[in-house]
Scaffold this motif. Structure first.
Motif, PDB file in Angstrom:
ATOM      1  N   LEU A  94       0.851  -1.186   0.000  1.00 25.47           N
ATOM      2  CA  LEU A  94       0.000   0.000   0.000  1.00 25.47           C
ATOM      3  C   LEU A  94       0.886   1.236   0.000  1.00 25.47           C
ATOM      4  O   LEU A  94       1.765   1.380   0.835  1.00 25.47           O
ATOM      5  N   GLU A  95       0.654   2.089  -0.961  1.00 23.34           N
ATOM      6  CA  GLU A  95       1.410   3.324  -1.071  1.00 23.34           C
ATOM      7  C   GLU A  95       0.465   4.489  -0.810  1.00 23.34           C
ATOM      8  O   GLU A  95      -0.723   4.411  -1.111  1.00 23.34           O
ATOM      9  N   SER A  96       0.994   5.564  -0.270  1.00 26.51           N
ATOM     10  CA  SER A  96       0.186   6.773  -0.082  1.00 26.51           C
ATOM     11  C   SER A  96      -0.261   7.280  -1.439  1.00 26.51           C
ATOM     12  O   SER A  96       0.538   7.331  -2.378  1.00 26.51           O
ATOM     13  N   PRO A  97      -1.531   7.655  -1.557  1.00 23.96           N
ATOM     14  CA  PRO A  97      -2.013   8.165  -2.842  1.00 23.96           C
ATOM     15  C   PRO A  97      -1.308   9.458  -3.213  1.00 23.96           C
ATOM     16  O   PRO A  97      -1.219  10.370  -2.392  1.00 23.96           O
ATOM     17  N   PRO A  98      -0.813   9.567  -4.443  1.00 27.90           N
ATOM     18  CA  PRO A  98      -0.167  10.818  -4.866  1.00 27.90           C
ATOM     19  C   PRO A  98      -1.206  11.890  -5.194  1.00 27.90           C
ATOM     20  O   PRO A  98      -2.272  11.591  -5.730  1.00 27.90           O
ATOM     21  N   GLY A  99      -0.893  13.119  -4.848  1.00 31.41           N
ATOM     22  CA  GLY A  99      -1.731  14.261  -5.225  1.00 31.41           C
ATOM     23  C   GLY A  99      -3.181  14.097  -4.839  1.00 31.41           C
ATOM     24  O   GLY A  99      -3.508  13.711  -3.725  1.00 31.41           O
ATOM     25  N   ASP A 100      -4.059  14.356  -5.795  1.00 31.92           N
ATOM     26  CA  ASP A 100      -5.498  14.299  -5.558  1.00 31.92           C
ATOM     27  C   ASP A 100      -6.060  12.878  -5.582  1.00 31.92           C
ATOM     28  O   ASP A 100      -7.246  12.693  -5.359  1.00 31.92           O
ATOM     29  N   GLU A 101      -5.218  11.881  -5.857  1.00 23.83           N
ATOM     30  CA  GLU A 101      -5.724  10.503  -5.920  1.00 23.83           C
ATOM     31  C   GLU A 101      -6.234  10.015  -4.571  1.00 23.83           C
ATOM     32  O   GLU A 101      -6.967   9.054  -4.503  1.00 23.83           O
ATOM     33  N   GLY A 102      -5.839  10.687  -3.490  1.00 30.29           N
ATOM     34  CA  GLY A 102      -6.325  10.323  -2.164  1.00 30.29           C
ATOM     35  C   GLY A 102      -7.576  11.078  -1.757  1.00 30.29           C
ATOM     36  O   GLY A 102      -8.084  10.877  -0.659  1.00 30.29           O
ATOM     37  N   CYS A 103      -8.089  11.905  -2.632  1.00 31.06           N
ATOM     38  CA  CYS A 103      -9.303  12.678  -2.356  1.00 31.06           C
ATOM     39  C   CYS A 103     -10.488  11.720  -2.242  1.00 31.06           C
ATOM     40  O   CYS A 103     -10.749  10.928  -3.152  1.00 31.06           O
ATOM     41  N   ALA A 104     -11.210  11.803  -1.127  1.00 24.39           N
ATOM     42  CA  ALA A 104     -12.331  10.896  -0.892  1.00 24.39           C
ATOM     43  C   ALA A 104     -13.362  10.960  -2.015  1.00 24.39           C
ATOM     44  O   ALA A 104     -13.869   9.925  -2.451  1.00 24.39           O
TER      45      ALA A 104
END
Length: 127
Positions: free
Chosen positions: A98-108
């Motif tokens: 599991l990698e931290s989402p880059p940029g806006d990819e982690g936006c709910a």
């Protein structure tokens, strides 16, 4: 361990989150929280967004822990013990990072949009 956070865009407040871990291609939720009084539904949003991210990362099973109504309402299901043990033995050797989402990819909102497109992770509390 993995820390997941949901922040309110306007107030910049932390409104929901959890700690979990990955074993092979299984993700297990350990504990979570949400600010229910001020932000009702934030916990459900956090779980749904996390589910979308787990799918995108290749996680095949999500262990939600013990059976609770809100987990069942979100699509969790009980798995018989023998089936659970078989799945654990199978999935623990299939590596997922599991990698931290880059940029806006982690936006709910963006992650939830992928759920509407039909992605799904096998979510099941352990039996």
């Amino acid at each position: 361990f993995i820390s997941v956070e949901l922040w309110h865009n306007e107030t910049k407040e932390l409104v929901a989150g959890e700690i979990g871990y990955i074993c092979g291609s299984m993700y297990s939720s350990c504990t979570g929280f949400s600010v229910k009084d001020k932000y009702p539904g934030a916990g459900a949003v956090q779980l749904a967004a996390l589910g979308a991210w787990l799918v995108r990362q290749g996680v095949k099973l999500w262990d939600l822990g013990m059976e609770l109504d809100y987990k069942m309402d979100l699509g969790g299901r009980m798995v018989p013990r023998a089936e659970w043990a078989r799945k654990v033995r199978q999935l623990r050797v299939e590596k997922v990072t599991l990698e931290s989402p880059p940029g806006d990819e982690g936006c709910a909102a963006q992650l939830l949009a992928t759920l509407r497109q039909g992605d799904e992770v096998g979510a099941a509390p352990a039996a």
